[in-house]
Design an enzyme around this catalytic site. Structure first.
Site, PDB file in Angstrom:
ATOM      1  N   LYS A 178      41.027  31.391  56.584  1.00 36.89           N
ATOM      2  CA  LYS A 178      40.927  31.368  55.117  1.00 36.89           C
ATOM      3  C   LYS A 178      41.388  32.731  54.605  1.00 36.89           C
ATOM      4  O   LYS A 178      40.657  33.716  54.694  1.00 36.89           O
ATOM      5  CB  LYS A 178      39.472  31.102  54.705  1.00 36.89           C
ATOM      6  CG  LYS A 178      39.298  30.420  53.362  1.00 36.89           C
ATOM      7  CD  LYS A 178      39.810  31.189  52.157  1.00 36.89           C
ATOM      8  CE  LYS A 178      38.823  32.255  51.693  1.00 36.89           C
ATOM      9  NZ  LYS A 178      39.375  33.025  50.533  1.00 36.89           N
ATOM     10  N   GLU A 253      33.431  42.784  59.967  1.00 39.20           N
ATOM     11  CA  GLU A 253      34.058  44.101  59.775  1.00 39.20           C
ATOM     12  C   GLU A 253      34.019  44.379  58.284  1.00 39.20           C
ATOM     13  O   GLU A 253      34.720  43.742  57.509  1.00 39.20           O
ATOM     14  CB  GLU A 253      35.491  44.055  60.326  1.00 39.20           C
ATOM     15  CG  GLU A 253      36.028  45.431  60.612  1.00 39.20           C
ATOM     16  CD  GLU A 253      36.760  46.013  59.432  1.00 39.20           C
ATOM     17  OE1 GLU A 253      36.085  46.618  58.568  1.00 39.20           O
ATOM     18  OE2 GLU A 253      37.984  45.853  59.367  1.00 39.20           O
ATOM     19  N   CYS A 287      40.026  49.511  55.241  1.00 37.01           N
ATOM     20  CA  CYS A 287      38.632  49.568  55.687  1.00 37.01           C
ATOM     21  C   CYS A 287      38.345  50.891  56.371  1.00 37.01           C
ATOM     22  O   CYS A 287      37.299  51.487  56.197  1.00 37.01           O
ATOM     23  CB  CYS A 287      38.323  48.391  56.605  1.00 37.01           C
ATOM     24  SG  CYS A 287      39.612  48.043  57.798  1.00 37.01           S
ATOM     25  N   GLU A 386      32.014  52.879  48.763  1.00 42.26           N
ATOM     26  CA  GLU A 386      33.405  52.627  49.146  1.00 42.26           C
ATOM     27  C   GLU A 386      34.204  52.386  47.868  1.00 42.26           C
ATOM     28  O   GLU A 386      33.956  51.422  47.154  1.00 42.26           O
ATOM     29  CB  GLU A 386      33.477  51.396  50.063  1.00 42.26           C
ATOM     30  CG  GLU A 386      34.855  51.155  50.614  1.00 42.26           C
ATOM     31  CD  GLU A 386      34.919  49.964  51.568  1.00 42.26           C
ATOM     32  OE1 GLU A 386      34.430  48.878  51.215  1.00 42.26           O
ATOM     33  OE2 GLU A 386      35.476  50.117  52.674  1.00 42.26           O
TER      34      GLU A 386
HETATM   35  P1  NAI Z   1      35.245  39.933  49.430  1.00 44.79           P
HETATM   36  O1  NAI Z   1      34.300  40.297  50.511  1.00 44.79           O
HETATM   37  O2  NAI Z   1      34.739  39.110  48.290  1.00 44.79           O
HETATM   38  O3  NAI Z   1      36.513  39.141  50.026  1.00 44.79           O
HETATM   39  C1  NAI Z   1      36.863  39.030  51.379  1.00 44.79           C
HETATM   40  C2  NAI Z   1      37.104  37.587  51.762  1.00 44.79           C
HETATM   41  O4  NAI Z   1      35.884  36.860  51.652  1.00 44.79           O
HETATM   42  C3  NAI Z   1      38.111  36.844  50.872  1.00 44.79           C
HETATM   43  O5  NAI Z   1      38.874  35.963  51.669  1.00 44.79           O
HETATM   44  C4  NAI Z   1      37.215  36.055  49.960  1.00 44.79           C
HETATM   45  O6  NAI Z   1      37.835  34.897  49.422  1.00 44.79           O
HETATM   46  C5  NAI Z   1      36.096  35.673  50.898  1.00 44.79           C
HETATM   47  N1  NAI Z   1      34.843  35.284  50.241  1.00 44.79           N
HETATM   48  C6  NAI Z   1      34.370  35.694  49.031  1.00 44.79           C
HETATM   49  N2  NAI Z   1      33.194  35.086  48.759  1.00 44.79           N
HETATM   50  C7  NAI Z   1      32.906  34.294  49.807  1.00 44.79           C
HETATM   51  C8  NAI Z   1      31.833  33.420  50.112  1.00 44.79           C
HETATM   52  N3  NAI Z   1      30.806  33.256  49.281  1.00 44.79           N
HETATM   53  N4  NAI Z   1      31.846  32.774  51.302  1.00 44.79           N
HETATM   54  C9  NAI Z   1      32.864  32.943  52.165  1.00 44.79           C
HETATM   55  N5  NAI Z   1      33.918  33.735  51.921  1.00 44.79           N
HETATM   56  C10 NAI Z   1      33.948  34.412  50.757  1.00 44.79           C
HETATM   57  O7  NAI Z   1      35.868  41.301  48.889  1.00 44.79           O
HETATM   58  P2  NAI Z   1      36.499  41.613  47.439  1.00 44.79           P
HETATM   59  O8  NAI Z   1      35.551  41.179  46.364  1.00 44.79           O
HETATM   60  O9  NAI Z   1      37.864  41.095  47.387  1.00 44.79           O
HETATM   61  O10 NAI Z   1      36.522  43.217  47.452  1.00 44.79           O
HETATM   62  C11 NAI Z   1      35.391  43.969  47.007  1.00 44.79           C
HETATM   63  C12 NAI Z   1      35.173  45.204  47.834  1.00 44.79           C
HETATM   64  O11 NAI Z   1      34.963  44.842  49.194  1.00 44.79           O
HETATM   65  C13 NAI Z   1      36.330  46.189  47.902  1.00 44.79           C
HETATM   66  O12 NAI Z   1      36.338  47.049  46.810  1.00 44.79           O
HETATM   67  C14 NAI Z   1      36.048  46.903  49.185  1.00 44.79           C
HETATM   68  O13 NAI Z   1      35.088  47.920  48.955  1.00 44.79           O
HETATM   69  C15 NAI Z   1      35.452  45.832  50.065  1.00 44.79           C
HETATM   70  N6  NAI Z   1      36.472  45.246  50.960  1.00 44.79           N
HETATM   71  C16 NAI Z   1      36.526  45.660  52.263  1.00 44.79           C
HETATM   72  C17 NAI Z   1      37.524  45.203  53.094  1.00 44.79           C
HETATM   73  C18 NAI Z   1      37.633  45.643  54.508  1.00 44.79           C
HETATM   74  O14 NAI Z   1      38.740  45.756  55.014  1.00 44.79           O
HETATM   75  N7  NAI Z   1      36.537  45.804  55.212  1.00 44.79           N
HETATM   76  C19 NAI Z   1      38.567  44.298  52.602  1.00 44.79           C
HETATM   77  C20 NAI Z   1      38.386  43.863  51.243  1.00 44.79           C
HETATM   78  C21 NAI Z   1      37.380  44.352  50.468  1.00 44.79           C
END
Ligand code: NAI
Ligand code: MG
Length: 484
Positions: A178, A253, A287, A386
């Site tokens: 996904k 992660e 990250c 972050e």
């Molecule tokens: P997010 O954690 O919401 O998104 C990551 C993935 O999770 C996306 O594919 C999203 O569609 C999916 N997702 C969202 N809600 C979900 C749910 N309820 N159940 C299952 N999957 C779900 O991150 P977002 O909102 O895009 O970014 C917010 C913050 O998160 C960023 O500012 C950053 O600090 C952090 N982040 C960290 C990352 C890393 O590489 N560890 C990557 C992206 C964001």
């Protein structure tokens, strides 16, 4: 639907080897302009059910029965297919995420390298014979879990997809991926390439969609045997809860607030450009970004002056124009970063940046200047949260104990950089730092090095041999044997 009838710019789901279009679609936005340039399927429970069923069927029918040698050959062909399509993939990734083209090219090389690496390695994964008695054969088998779910973010869609898919597929699992709604296109494209490279239908399925729809449906699905997630801490917690509900393992992660620690004896010529790149690469949306610079007081002024000069000459533009710094991913992230910078203005000294760059070409997209804050207290909000933008905080320290205390003093523990010519100090820091990976006199880490956080950076391991083992289950067996 016939492939030739597909409207330009509409990307499907890939389920059971088919391109599946949904009634509703999600607009895909170019972060440099804020404009829609494509659409992608909006999968929900029904498509996720189909994808999990297709993966299960492929697992039973073909993939479970394949030999490691067969999988190795396919993974190798896939690596080659990615390399053969690198121009197209890099352009697509750059457009979708906003990242500079040359950074997207590096991501494509990494993507291919993951498949090459696990292709080379998979034949070296096997169980062992255990000396538990001469009247029996006691041994272990390394088996695939079955169907693995993979939920990835938008910052390195191609790199992270391949980081998690390559070991899972190599180990013999069938995957449902996904991608993030903000940058889904390269995931769809590689699933098409996997089919062209000869992967059986259903071995790799991609279900684009929103997190709360396709993501939640996948992470809570009773038909998956393992879930991998890269993204934010709050959603990571939800994934862990969903995995607990199904009693399946999860690998999480969840980012970090990683330090670059520069000692007084460091080679500043070596350290400076890398420290800058560690936060400017991908506009800080990494990250493992080096988001906090911890620098010894003796070299503080010199290093900050050098960094300011680099930040000042950083070129900013659309990813396709291949500048040093592209836009951030979305209006939401742009606003989030701006709010944190505003908090920072009241907490620390703003040395450079802090705003949207001036100029008409920056107005519609999600651009930020490279931003440098100095004299940041370890407990400041901008040193703890972050930011996920091109924002570096600088905190001076006096001795190594203080450096370690500050370095370890956040909720996260993903990576750390250490800059020194003294191997004793480097070794001491390496042991004291509470994180998953330490890089000494560098800030780069190949596909070979295990990667995985401590504390709120998550758990589980990616990359390296360990990641391949983590996608297998150990089955113990004993066979009693008399002489006759
Ligand atoms: P997010 O954690 O919401 O998104 C990551 C993935 O999770 C996306 O594919 C999203 O569609 C999916 N997702 C969202 N809600 C979900 C749910 N309820 N159940 C299952 N999957 C779900 O991150 P977002 O909102 O895009 O970014 C917010 C913050 O998160 C960023 O500012 C950053 O600090 C952090 N982040 C960290 C990352 C890393 O590489 N560890 C990557 C992206 C964001
Ligand atoms: Mg996009």
């Amino acid at each position: 639907m016939n492939r030739h009838m597909v409207p330009e710019g509409a990307y499907p789901a890939i389920i059971g080897g088919e391109r599946i279009f949904t009634q509703q679609n999600i607009d895909v936005i170019d972060p440099a302009t804020g404009k829609v340039f494509a659409t992608v399927a909006r999968c929900g429970q029904a498509e996720v059910d189909q994808a999990v069923a297709a993966a299960r069927a492929a697992f039973k029918k073909s993939w479970r029965l394949s030999t490691a040698a067969e999988r190795a050959r396919l993974l190798g062909s896939f690596a080659q297919a990615i390399t053969d399509n690198s121009d197209q993939l890099a352009a697509l990734e750059s457009r979708d995420t906003g990242k500079p083209l040359r950074q997207a090219r590096v991501d494509v090389q990494f993507a291919a390298r993951y498949f090459e690496y696990y292709s080379n390695m998979v034949e070296a994964v096997f169980g062992s014979v255990i000396p538990a008695g001469t009247d029996r054969l006691t041994f272990t088998l390394r088996e695939a879990y079955g169907v693995t779910g993979h939920i990835i973010p938008w910052n390195y869609p191609l790199g992270i997809a391949c980081r998690t898919l390559a070991p899972a597929l190599a180990a013999g699992n069938c995957c449902v991926l996904k991608p993030a709604e903000q940058a889904p296109l390269s995931s769809v494209r590689i699933a098409e390439l996997a089919l062209e490279a000869g992967f059986p239908a259903g071995v790799l399925n991609v279900v684009p969609g929103y997190g709360a729809e396709a993501g939640a449906a996948l992470s809570g699905h009773p038909g998956i045997d393992h879930i991998s997630f890269t993204g934010s801490v709050p959603i990571g917690r939800k994934i862990a809860e969903a995995a607990a509900g199904n009693l399946i393992p999860a690998a999480l992660e969840l980012g970090g607030k990683s330090p670059n620690i520069v000692l007084a004896d460091a080679d500043l010529d070596l350290a400076t450009p890398v420290v800058a790149q560690a936060i400017l690469q991908n506009a800080g949306q990494t990250c493992s970004a080096g988001a906090r610079l911890l620098v010894h007081r003796d070299v503080h002024d010199e290093l900050v002056a050098r960094l300011k000069a680099i930040f000042a000459r950083t070129t900013i533009g659309a990813g396709s124009a291949d500048p040093d710094l592209g836009p951030v991913i979305s209006a939401v992230q742009h606003q989030r970063i701006g709010e944190l910078i505003d908090i920072g203005r009241g907490e620390a000294e703003l040395v450079h940046g802090g705003n949207r760059p001036a100029g008409a070409q920056y107005e519609a997209g999600y651009f930020f200047e490279p931003t440098l804050f100095d004299q940041v207290a370890p407990e400041a909000t901008i040193a703890q949260r972050e930011i996920f933008g091109p924002v570096l905080t600088v905190t001076p320290f006096g001795d190594l104990d203080e450096a370690v205390e500050i370095a370890n003093g956040t909720d996260y523990g993903l990576v750390a950089g250490v800059w020194t010519r003294n191997i004793g100090r480097a070794n001491w820091l390496l042991r004291e730092l509470h994180c998953g990976q330490v890089m000494i006199n560098t800030f780069s880490n190949g596909v070979e090095l295990p990667f995985g956080g401590r504390k709120k950076s998550g758990y589980g391991v990616e990359k390296g041999f360990d990641a391949l083992l983590a996608f297998t289950h150990v089955k113990g067996a004993v066979v009693m044997m008399g002489k006759d």
